[in-house]
Design a protein around this motif. Structure first.
Motif, mmCIF file in Angstrom:
data_model
loop_
_atom_site.group_PDB
_atom_site.id
_atom_site.type_symbol
_atom_site.label_atom_id
_atom_site.label_comp_id
_atom_site.label_asym_id
_atom_site.label_seq_id
_atom_site.Cartn_x
_atom_site.Cartn_y
_atom_site.Cartn_z
ATOM 1 N N TYR A 120 0.863 -1.186 0.000
ATOM 2 C CA TYR A 120 0.000 0.000 0.000
ATOM 3 C C TYR A 120 0.901 1.237 0.000
ATOM 4 O O TYR A 120 1.878 1.303 0.762
ATOM 5 C CB TYR A 120 -0.891 0.031 1.237
ATOM 6 N N LYS A 251 -13.002 6.225 1.107
ATOM 7 C CA LYS A 251 -11.643 5.845 0.747
ATOM 8 C C LYS A 251 -10.708 7.013 0.961
ATOM 9 O O LYS A 251 -11.032 8.153 0.634
ATOM 10 C CB LYS A 251 -11.583 5.385 -0.709
ATOM 11 N N ILE A 255 -3.314 3.554 -1.533
ATOM 12 C CA ILE A 255 -3.616 2.711 -2.694
ATOM 13 C C ILE A 255 -2.926 1.370 -2.547
ATOM 14 O O ILE A 255 -1.745 1.289 -2.200
ATOM 15 C CB ILE A 255 -3.157 3.402 -3.988
ATOM 16 N N TYR A 263 -8.688 -2.291 -1.369
ATOM 17 C CA TYR A 263 -8.218 -0.985 -0.919
ATOM 18 C C TYR A 263 -8.225 -0.902 0.610
ATOM 19 O O TYR A 263 -8.897 -1.674 1.305
ATOM 20 C CB TYR A 263 -9.070 0.133 -1.517
#
Length: 281
Positions: A120, A251, A255, A263
């Motif tokens: 991420y 969100k 990413i 996600y």
């Protein structure tokens, strides 16, 4: 006669007990997702070298597992300008810490979290904030002109767009109040931002500030992207009303480079901030 009455009552209780049905309700569930709480806040007047990032997994609303801390992840933050990387050490409780972070105003940093073989990433700028020039109190700016409110006074820079976050927490309260602001209509002016205690929706009671109450104030400079994120989050955390939008999964900027569909929740932000306290007179 008393015997007949007693028997009748017992009969009624048995009847209602026999009519009780167990209803199973299917509650929507969602896969557990990584939640990244990466707020690197540099308080003015400090070195800012000590920083903490928290990792956890989302849990069902009616779930019984209270421990969702994530351990065993790799967490680093890199200054894009010079390539210097700061390793956040796993404390085995969901917290990852460093004592060597070097904050640079307007510097751009990249977060990398590796968890369950997935990577991420997020990129953000460390946003400066102006000083609070004064704190005062009044009774004429809020919804009730009889209630005390605190006023945070600062001068907004004229040459740029600015976005702000306020955190107000009365001593003794469990949770703070968050408020967001921008300078769209007040650019370059002195701003007096007031805060009045809100009504407690759970009890329908409103206990105003009284002399002697102490409120802790944190004032952050934030990016426009984080402003858009926190504004929606504050709105949704306030519950739904007649004209409110339906809450949806929010969100952030983290990413999943390995599997975009998986996600993460949360946000990577970097801010300069000011802390003040005020005692009502």
């Amino acid at each position: 006669m008393k015997t007949y009455i007693t028997l009748a009552i017992i009969s009624i209780l048995i009847t209602f007990s026999a009519c009780t049905d167990v209803i199973d309700v299917d509650v929507q569930s969602a896969p557990a997702r990584l939640t990244i709480e990466a707020s690197l806040d540099w308080e003015k007047g400090t070195s800012g070298n000590e920083q903490t990032i928290k990792l956890s997994t989302s849990t069902p609303y009616f779930g019984s597992n209270g421990n969702s801390s994530v351990t065993g992840a790799s967490v680093t933050v890199t200054n894009k300008a010079n390539g210097e990387t700061y390793v956040f050490e796993d404390q085995n409780n969901g917290q990852y810490t460093t004592t060597s972070f070097v904050p640079v105003l307007n510097g751009t940093y990249t977060l990398e979290v590796i968890y369950n073989n997935e990577t991420y990433t997020a990129t953000e700028r460390l946003v400066p904030v102006v000083d609070i020039t004064d704190l005062t109190q009044s009774r004429n700016k809020g919804f009730n002109d009889e209630d005390l409110e605190v006023n945070v006074i600062f001068s907004d820079p004229e040459e740029e767009e600015n976005f702000y976050l306020f955190k107000f927490k009365e001593r003794g309260d469990l949770l703070p109040y968050l408020e967001d602001a921008d300078d769209e209509f007040v650019n370059g002016n002195e701003i007096s931002w007031y805060f009045e205690k809100e009504e407690d929706e759970s009890t329908d009671k409103k206990e105003a500030f009284v002399p002697g109450d102490i409120i802790d104030i944190e004032f952050y400079g934030i990016s426009e992207h984080y402003y858009n994120f926190i504004r929606i989050l504050i709105e949704q955390s306030g519950g739904t009303g007649l004209f409110s939008s339906t809450p949806v999964p929010l969100k952030g900027n983290c990413i999943n480079e390995s599997n975009p569909d998986n996600y993460a929740y949360g946000y990577f932000r970097l801010t300069e901030m000011v802390k003040k306290s005020y005692t009502f007179q």
